[in-house]
Design a protein around this motif. Structure first.
Motif, PDB file in Angstrom:
ATOM      1  N   CYS A   6       0.857  -1.183   0.000  1.00 61.50           N
ATOM      2  CA  CYS A   6       0.000   0.000   0.000  1.00 61.50           C
ATOM      3  C   CYS A   6       0.897   1.239   0.000  1.00 61.50           C
ATOM      4  O   CYS A   6       1.999   1.226   0.574  1.00 61.50           O
ATOM      5  CB  CYS A   6      -0.872  -0.034   1.244  1.00 61.50           C
TER       6      CYS A   6
ATOM      7  N   SER B 286       3.799  10.012  -4.588  1.00 65.02           N
ATOM      8  CA  SER B 286       2.991   9.987  -5.820  1.00 65.02           C
ATOM      9  C   SER B 286       3.830  10.312  -7.045  1.00 65.02           C
ATOM     10  O   SER B 286       3.684   9.691  -8.094  1.00 65.02           O
ATOM     11  CB  SER B 286       1.829  10.973  -5.718  1.00 65.02           C
TER      12      SER B 286
ATOM     13  N   SER C 277      -0.330  -0.552 -10.513  1.00 64.49           N
ATOM     14  CA  SER C 277      -1.081  -0.139  -9.330  1.00 64.49           C
ATOM     15  C   SER C 277      -2.522  -0.606  -9.428  1.00 64.49           C
ATOM     16  O   SER C 277      -3.021  -0.906 -10.515  1.00 64.49           O
ATOM     17  CB  SER C 277      -1.048   1.385  -9.187  1.00 64.49           C
ATOM     18  N   ARG C 278      -3.152  -0.658  -8.266  1.00 66.58           N
ATOM     19  CA  ARG C 278      -4.588  -0.923  -8.206  1.00 66.58           C
ATOM     20  C   ARG C 278      -5.148  -0.127  -7.040  1.00 66.58           C
ATOM     21  O   ARG C 278      -4.476   0.086  -6.023  1.00 66.58           O
ATOM     22  CB  ARG C 278      -4.885  -2.415  -8.060  1.00 66.58           C
ATOM     23  N   GLN C 279      -6.354   0.312  -7.206  1.00 71.22           N
ATOM     24  CA  GLN C 279      -7.033   1.111  -6.192  1.00 71.22           C
ATOM     25  C   GLN C 279      -7.860   0.203  -5.293  1.00 71.22           C
ATOM     26  O   GLN C 279      -8.533  -0.706  -5.774  1.00 71.22           O
ATOM     27  CB  GLN C 279      -7.941   2.130  -6.883  1.00 71.22           C
TER      28      GLN C 279
ATOM     29  N   THR D 162      -3.957   3.290  -2.756  1.00 66.66           N
ATOM     30  CA  THR D 162      -3.413   2.676  -3.960  1.00 66.66           C
ATOM     31  C   THR D 162      -2.381   1.650  -3.532  1.00 66.66           C
ATOM     32  O   THR D 162      -1.553   1.913  -2.664  1.00 66.66           O
ATOM     33  CB  THR D 162      -2.766   3.735  -4.868  1.00 66.66           C
TER      34      THR D 162
ATOM     35  N   TYR E  21       0.668  -1.033  -4.867  1.00 67.18           N
ATOM     36  CA  TYR E  21       1.646  -1.153  -5.953  1.00 67.18           C
ATOM     37  C   TYR E  21       2.337  -2.500  -5.894  1.00 67.18           C
ATOM     38  O   TYR E  21       2.563  -3.047  -4.817  1.00 67.18           O
ATOM     39  CB  TYR E  21       2.695  -0.041  -5.844  1.00 67.18           C
TER      40      TYR E  21
END
Length: 97
Positions: free
Chosen positions: A33, A49, A63-65, A70, A72
């Motif tokens: 995370c 970021s 990445s995924r939310q 987010t 990684y």
């Protein structure tokens, strides 16, 4: 539209910063995370970021939310592409035939 040189340069840009190398090292143990990556790196949220955008744009990281966070992880395809690119750029033409 970007040229192939501009696209390829993204990989090397991602690898030429000590903080991004440290992030890649952290991701070797699995998905993380953003909140987990931020603390040991002593980065602000905006600083993290910035680095993560460069890593994701290079294809080395995906990445995924999940909710407001987010997550990684390293990209196998990105790694293979980076290795292949380095081999192509550093192998003399005479050796490729």
């Amino acid at each position: 539209m970007e040229s192939p040189y501009q696209e390829n340069a993204k990989v090397f840009k991602a690898l030429c910063d000590p903080k991004r190398l440290a992030i890649l090292e952290q991701l070797r143990s699995g998905e993380k995370c953003a909140c987990v990556l931020q603390e040991p790196m002593d980065l602000t949220q905006s600083g993290l970021s910035y680095h993560m955008k460069i890593l994701c744009d290079s294809g080395l990281v995906v990445s995924r939310q999940e909710g407001k966070w987010t997550h990684y992880r390293l990209s196998e395809g990105g790694r293979a592409r980076a290795v292949q690119l380095l081999l192509e750029l550093t192998t003399p033409d005479a050796e490729q035939t």
